[in-house]
Write an enzyme that holds these catalytic residues in place. Structure first.
Site, PDB file in Angstrom:
ATOM      1  CG  PHE A  25      -2.319  -0.400   0.938  1.00 38.99           C
ATOM      2  CD1 PHE A  25      -2.580  -1.603   0.317  1.00 38.99           C
ATOM      3  CD2 PHE A  25      -3.389   0.409   1.273  1.00 38.99           C
ATOM      4  CE1 PHE A  25      -3.879  -2.001   0.026  1.00 38.99           C
ATOM      5  CE2 PHE A  25      -4.679   0.028   0.997  1.00 38.99           C
ATOM      6  CZ  PHE A  25      -4.931  -1.177   0.370  1.00 38.99           C
ATOM      7  CB  THR A  51      -7.348   7.759   5.723  1.00 38.34           C
ATOM      8  OG1 THR A  51      -8.163   6.614   5.500  1.00 38.34           O
ATOM      9  CG2 THR A  51      -5.912   7.432   5.383  1.00 38.34           C
TER      10      THR A  51
END
Length: 221
Positions: A25, A51
């Site tokens: 990621f 996030t």
């Protein structure tokens, strides 16, 4: 070009059609729908983001001077986790997922090519408000109510639900061309209620598949 990365790490994809698949990621800094600062959330287009994409201080994060440098760092992360360097080929080859924030503020053809050369398939998770370059292997669009979505085709449309002003039916109408449609219950204090509502919607509209944030259930990054 210098790329600003909040964090980059090996994990299992936690959401959507590729859930459970090993990946690197790469979370870019920055977004065009919210600054990422809590004191500006109330004025943002997207107000429910969970996030942290501010700064370059996360694991594996930093400022990478050029596409080759970032791709090499990602390949090193994959090799350290999997025990061998990435090599494209096969249905479940090495995958790098560019996310954010909004990855299309930084992802460009040079970086896509460098990641392909390093042995990766390239996936992107985008809000769909910025056009995509050629060469991306998996396109996941997650529309946000109140934004102008210009990317209306791809592999996966993942809608956080419920969102006032973002009726799922509108995204399966003419003009939207996706292979998969995923309804993901909005996280937060109402997660249980939202999950029950999403289940009911998927049962009544089987073109949609229920999506669960499995990484949160498993407590992995």
């Amino acid at each position: 070009m210098a790329y600003r990365v909040k964090e980059m790490f090996p994990t299992l994809q936690g959401e959507g059609i590729n859930a459970g698949r090993a990946a690197v990621f790469c979370r870019f800094t920055g977004c065009n729908l919210w600054t990422g600062r809590e004191d500006q959330r109330a004025e943002a287009v997207c107000r429910f983001c969970d996030t942290d994409f501010v700064g370059t201080d996360g694991p594996g994060g930093g400022v990478f001077d050029g596409a080759a440098a970032l791709a090499a760092a990602a390949a090193g992360i994959w090799e350290a986790s999997a025990g061998s360097p990435p090599m494209r080929g096969g249905p479940l080859g090495p995958l790098i997922v560019f996310t954010g924030g909004e990855p299309m503020l930084q992802l460009d053809p040079e970086l896509i090519g460098a990641c392909h050369d390093a042995g990766f398939e390239v996936a992107v998770e985008t809000n769909g408000t910025i056009g995509l370059p050629d060469g991306i292997d998996w396109v996941c669009v997650s529309p946000k109510a109140g934004s102008e979505v210009v990317v209306r085709s791809g592999d996966e449309l993942k809608l956080v639900y419920p969102q006032p002003g973002a009726d799922p039916a509108g995204f399966t109408a003419e003009g939207w061309d996706f292979e998969h449609f995923v309804l993901q219950p909005m996280d937060g204090p109402d997660l249980r209620v939202n999950t029950e509502a999403a289940i009911r919607y998927c049962l009544a509209n089987p073109r949609w598949r229920l999506g669960i944030q499995t990484h949160k259930v498993l407590r992995i990054p």
